[in-house]
Design an enzyme around this catalytic site. Structure first.
Site, mmCIF file in Angstrom:
data_model
loop_
_atom_site.group_PDB
_atom_site.id
_atom_site.type_symbol
_atom_site.label_atom_id
_atom_site.label_comp_id
_atom_site.label_asym_id
_atom_site.label_seq_id
_atom_site.Cartn_x
_atom_site.Cartn_y
_atom_site.Cartn_z
ATOM 1 N N THR A 228 9.378 6.206 6.371
ATOM 2 C CA THR A 228 10.753 6.165 6.854
ATOM 3 C C THR A 228 11.000 4.986 7.772
ATOM 4 O O THR A 228 12.057 4.335 7.700
ATOM 5 C CB THR A 228 11.083 7.466 7.594
ATOM 6 O OG1 THR A 228 10.787 8.578 6.741
ATOM 7 C CG2 THR A 228 12.548 7.514 7.989
ATOM 8 N N PHE A 229 10.009 4.680 8.594
ATOM 9 C CA PHE A 229 10.202 3.655 9.622
ATOM 10 C C PHE A 229 9.396 2.377 9.382
ATOM 11 O O PHE A 229 9.532 1.417 10.134
ATOM 12 C CB PHE A 229 9.827 4.216 10.997
ATOM 13 C CG PHE A 229 10.570 5.482 11.343
ATOM 14 C CD1 PHE A 229 11.906 5.443 11.726
ATOM 15 C CD2 PHE A 229 9.943 6.710 11.246
ATOM 16 C CE1 PHE A 229 12.598 6.604 12.043
ATOM 17 C CE2 PHE A 229 10.618 7.877 11.563
ATOM 18 C CZ PHE A 229 11.944 7.833 11.959
ATOM 19 N N ILE B 116 0.830 -1.201 0.000
ATOM 20 C CA ILE B 116 0.000 0.000 0.000
ATOM 21 C C ILE B 116 0.866 1.254 0.000
ATOM 22 O O ILE B 116 0.618 2.200 -0.754
ATOM 23 C CB ILE B 116 -0.948 0.007 1.212
ATOM 24 C CG1 ILE B 116 -1.883 -1.209 1.154
ATOM 25 C CG2 ILE B 116 -1.743 1.297 1.267
ATOM 26 C CD1 ILE B 116 -2.789 -1.331 2.356
ATOM 27 N N ASP C 171 1.914 14.676 14.159
ATOM 28 C CA ASP C 171 2.130 14.509 12.716
ATOM 29 C C ASP C 171 0.794 14.400 11.977
ATOM 30 O O ASP C 171 0.585 13.508 11.154
ATOM 31 C CB ASP C 171 2.989 13.270 12.446
ATOM 32 C CG ASP C 171 3.607 13.291 11.044
ATOM 33 O OD1 ASP C 171 3.622 14.368 10.417
ATOM 34 O OD2 ASP C 171 4.060 12.239 10.573
ATOM 35 N N GLU D 218 4.852 3.144 1.826
ATOM 36 C CA GLU D 218 6.094 2.983 2.579
ATOM 37 C C GLU D 218 6.510 4.321 3.162
ATOM 38 O O GLU D 218 6.371 5.372 2.522
ATOM 39 C CB GLU D 218 7.203 2.425 1.685
ATOM 40 C CG GLU D 218 8.495 2.124 2.430
ATOM 41 C CD GLU D 218 9.521 1.442 1.550
ATOM 42 O OE1 GLU D 218 10.626 1.107 2.067
ATOM 43 O OE2 GLU D 218 9.235 1.234 0.354
ATOM 44 N N GLU E 295 6.665 -0.006 6.357
ATOM 45 C CA GLU E 295 5.948 -0.164 5.102
ATOM 46 C C GLU E 295 4.609 -0.827 5.386
ATOM 47 O O GLU E 295 4.487 -1.626 6.314
ATOM 48 C CB GLU E 295 6.751 -0.982 4.090
ATOM 49 C CG GLU E 295 7.057 -2.399 4.504
ATOM 50 C CD GLU E 295 7.804 -3.168 3.416
ATOM 51 O OE1 GLU E 295 8.117 -2.548 2.376
ATOM 52 O OE2 GLU E 295 8.065 -4.355 3.607
ATOM 53 N N VAL E 296 3.614 -0.465 4.600
ATOM 54 C CA VAL E 296 2.248 -0.935 4.834
ATOM 55 C C VAL E 296 1.857 -1.876 3.704
ATOM 56 O O VAL E 296 1.986 -1.537 2.516
ATOM 57 C CB VAL E 296 1.269 0.249 4.923
ATOM 58 C CG1 VAL E 296 -0.143 -0.260 5.223
ATOM 59 C CG2 VAL E 296 1.716 1.244 5.985
ATOM 60 N N LYS F 227 1.187 -3.000 9.110
ATOM 61 C CA LYS F 227 2.291 -2.042 9.207
ATOM 62 C C LYS F 227 3.523 -2.786 9.698
ATOM 63 O O LYS F 227 3.650 -3.099 10.876
ATOM 64 C CB LYS F 227 1.918 -0.902 10.151
ATOM 65 C CG LYS F 227 2.957 0.200 10.219
ATOM 66 C CD LYS F 227 2.487 1.346 11.080
ATOM 67 C CE LYS F 227 3.497 2.481 11.099
ATOM 68 N NZ LYS F 227 3.038 3.625 11.916
#
Length: 418
Positions: free
Chosen positions: A14-15, A10, A128, A12, A17-18, A33
């Site tokens: 920094t920490f 789906i 965020d 990505e 990827e989905v 995640k």
């Protein structure tokens, strides 16, 4: 992870990827995640702020649902199985030629403010808030990606460069990490404008350009506001005076209530900025509050239907309820102890209160009741009147104290039978 099948990627960050996953247990689709960082123990996993925040904030209709946490001790990999949404706000407005209707904008912003209010009330701020982290599914909006969240009660200063630049509040830009949960409201105001206009409000190229973009529209802050920021900044700064074009020129197609709320959310001074709770009470959301109240009333009516009560003044309702409880209690007693019908029904003897006499727990025939009485030869049986008779029968007149012709079912006599 053996219980899930990978469907596709789906996104990505920094920490992490989905991935889109399908459960082999129920066949439903989820968002996985997968963290890029490796963890050494389950304690380290449980101490993650994102997991702690999702566990504290769930369940809520406007917070992304966390279904499962999968940790592999051998490899140290960690995956969060979350609810799968259709898209995020950025994907919703990207490439659109015409803005969303104001009713749709109002609907989305009310849900976003609900998520912020719930989060801040539970002692967490996101840090965020941006279109990519606000997810939508069938007009239901949910806030996700709590990887940068912090506790409201944690000690300042915080990390300076935390939120995405375009949605970073002035106190984040101009201080050494001295900001609070009010930064989420500023970010939500920027998202508010972007949903309404399909353009970012402050698209700065760098830190200085970001401040300049804010001053071009809002204007330079008052001196007292700058003094607050200077107290927590190693370097001093002085900005040339700018009046600012104002947000009103950018929102001519929106209602005055919409413009009022937007200005309150992007107030330069965080002390003058509106809170999420106050935003929910703004006149702009009057229609949303009324619809929510009506939906809640309908739900309660469906869940707990009202039962009609007997006519009469309200002060007698307690009496009606009391009588109803008596009837239910009577029916319950009849079910537990059903009465016998016919001539075989036995009547319990009345309790005796004679000195030196043992209590009787036996039963006798309904045609005759007998008790002990004092006589010349000690305790003897003496007949009682029964059935309302006023005169003794001939048999009763001739009866002597020592006669043994009465039959009491539970009294044994020496030399004879009962």
């Amino acid at each position: 992870m053996k219980s899930y099948k990978t469907i596709g990627k789906i996104g990505e960050g920094t920490f992490s990827e989905v991935m889109k996953m399908q459960s082999l247990r129920d066949g439903n689709y989820y968002a996985c995640k997968q963290m890029k960082q490796h963890f050494g123990s389950i304690e380290q996993v449980n101490n993650l702020r994102e997991i702690q925040a999702l566990r504290r904030l769930n369940p809520h209709p406007n917070i992304l649902t966390l279904h499962e946490v999968i940790f592999d001790r051998k490899s140290g990999s960690l995956a969060l199985i979350c609810e799968l949404m259709d898209m995020n706000i950025y994907e919703l407005i990207r490439g659109r030629r015409h803005p969303l209707s104001e009713k749709k904008i109002m609907h989305y912003m009310y849900q976003l403010c609900k998520s912020l209010e719930h989060m801040h009330r539970n002692g967490i701020f996101h840090r965020d808030v941006k279109p990519e982290n606000i997810l939508v599914k069938q007009d239901v909006l949910k806030l996700g990606d709590f990887g940068s969240c912090r506790s409201v009660y944690s000690k300042q200063p915080y990390t300076e460069y935390i939120s995405t630049r375009w949605y970073r509040s002035p106190e984040c830009l101009l201080t050494d990490g001295y900001y609070s949960y009010k930064m989420d409201v500023w970010s939500a105001g920027c998202v508010f404008y972007e949903i309404a206009s399909l353009e970012p409000l402050f698209p700065g190229a760098n830190e200085l350009d970001q401040i300049s973009k804010i001053h071009d529209i809002i204007g330079t802050p008052a001196q007292k506001t700058l003094t607050k920021f200077k107290q927590s900044r190693a370097m001093s700064f002085d900005f040339p005076f700018k009046k600012g074009s104002g947000i009103s020129l950018l929102t001519t197609n929106l209602s005055p209530q919409c413009h009022s709320l937007l200005c309150a959310m992007v107030a330069y001074d965080p002390d003058e900025r509106i809170t999420a709770h106050q935003a929910l009470q703004h006149p702009y959301f009057q229609e949303q509050r009324a619809a929510e109240k009506q939906a809640l009333a309908s739900y309660r009516h469906t869940l707990l239907p009202e039962h009609p009560t007997a006519p009469g003044p309200a002060r007698n309702n307690w009496h009606v309820a009391k009588e109803g409880r008596k009837q239910k209690q009577s029916l319950r007693q009849e079910e537990e102890h059903p009465q016998r019908r016919g001539p075989a029904y036995l009547t319990e003897l009345p309790r005796l209160r004679l000195p030196g006499v043992t209590k009787l727990s036996s039963y006798s025939s309904p045609s005759l009741y007998s008790v002990f009485a004092s006589g010349p030869h000690g305790k003897v049986l003496q007949p009682l009147k029964h059935g309302g008779a006023n005169k003794k029968t001939e048999t009763q007149k001739d009866m002597k104290p020592n006669l043994k012709q009465y039959r009491l079912p539970t009294i044994e006599r020496r030399g004879g039978r009962c």
